[in-house]
Motif scaffolding. Sequence first.
Motif: not given
Length: 418
Positions: A70-71, A206-212
Motif C-alpha cells: 500500500n505504500v 498502516g502502509g497508507t498511513l505511513l505513506g501519507l
Amino acid sequence: MCLNNRSLVFGRAKGVLDKRWSTASLRHVRGASCRRIFVVSAMTTESSKPVMRDQDAVVLGCGLALLLCNVCRIVMAVAIMPLTDQFGWSPSTQGLIQSSFLWGYASTQLLGGSFADKLGGKKVMSLGIMVFATGCAAFPFAVGAAQTFLTGMSGGLILPIVLISRCLVGMGEGVVMPSMNNLLANFVPPASRARAIGQVFTGFHGGTLLGLLISPFIMAKYGWPVLFVIYGSLGIPLLALWQRIVPSPPEVEGESSASKDSTASAVRMLLSKPATWAIIAANFVNHWGYFIYLNWMPTYFNKVLGFNVRTSALYAFLPWLIMAGMSYVAGWTADKMVNSGMDRTTVRKTIQSIAFLGPSIALIPLVNTTNPSVALPCFMVAMGCTALSQAGYFANIQDIAPRYAGRLFGLANTAGSL
C-alpha cells in the motif's frame, strides 16, 4: 453470503472442524460425500507450538507485505500533485494515471490466485513483491531517461512511461491479496480467521498511513523521485524477511484436488454458486469506494478544501488511521461473536450490512459542504465502517472455499478492480 454445507463442500466435511484447528494435525482421508476431505483434530500438546509460530509468521509476513504494497500504491496519490505541476497534466490525465495501476492490478488477480492455490501463496507473494517494488523504484529513472536522452520526444513519451510503470506496479500487487488469502486459509484456524484478517489489514492500512504521513516531508526535502526509490528499495529487506519467516504450504498425503483442478474448471465450479456472486458483488461495491478514498482523498483536501500538499496528506491520514484500527476491532469482534455461539453466516451478513450502510449515510453531507470540520468526520466514519468488510465478505471467502481461496479472491478482486 455463506454457502450451505449441503450445497457445496470446499475441502471440509460438515461437523468435523474443531475450533482448535491446526494445519500440523491434518489427516488425509477419503469419503463418500466428497472426493477429498481434510479431517482436523485438536492439538493440545507441545507439538502445537511450531504450528502457532507458523500461524503468527504468516500473519506477520502478510501484514508487512501488504504494508509495503500500500505504500507503493499510495505514493502516486501524494506525488500526483507535484508531478502535475511539473508536467502540466490535466485532471483527465491525472485520472488516467491513477487508473493505470488498476489495469495491471486487475490483470493478475485470477492468475495470481490460481498459481497461489497450485504452488502455494509464499512463492507467488515473493514474485509479486519483486515486481511491484521494482516497478516503484524504477519509475523516476524511467521518467528521467525520457527527459534526458529523448529530449525531442520527451513530452510525448513521459505519459506512456508513467502509465506503463504504474501498470507494472499494479501487476505485482495484483497477486498479493490472492496469495495472502491462500496462506491464511492454510495456516489460520476458522475460529481465529477474522482476527487474523484484521491484523493483516491493519498492516495494509498502516502502509497508507505511513505513506501519507512521511511522503510530504520526503518530497519537500528531496523531491518526488526519491520517494519512489525509497519505497521500492524496501522490497529488498522485505523479501529477505519473507523468505526467512514464512512457512511453505503444509504437506498432506498426495496432491490436493485444488492444485490438480485446472483454472477453467475451478472457475466454472465457483461461478455456479450463488455465494460466489454475492462475494463478487460485495467486493465490487467495497472497492468502488475504497479506490476513491485511496486515489482522490488528498486531491479532495487540496482542491476542494484548499489545503496545501502537506496539509492535504496529513488530513487524509486521520481517516486511514480509523480504518486501520477498525480492521483489527472488526476481526476481534467477529471471532468473539462466532466463538460465543452465534451463527457464522449471521455474523458475516450483519457486519457486512453495517459496512455498506455506514459509508453511504456518512458521506451524504459532503455534497453541500466545503467545511473541513464537517468533511473530515464524515470521512472518518465512512472509512471506519468500510473496514468492517474485512470481517464480512472478505472472511467469508475463506469460510466457504479454503481450498480455492486464492482463485475465489482473484475472481472477486478482478471485478472489484474494474
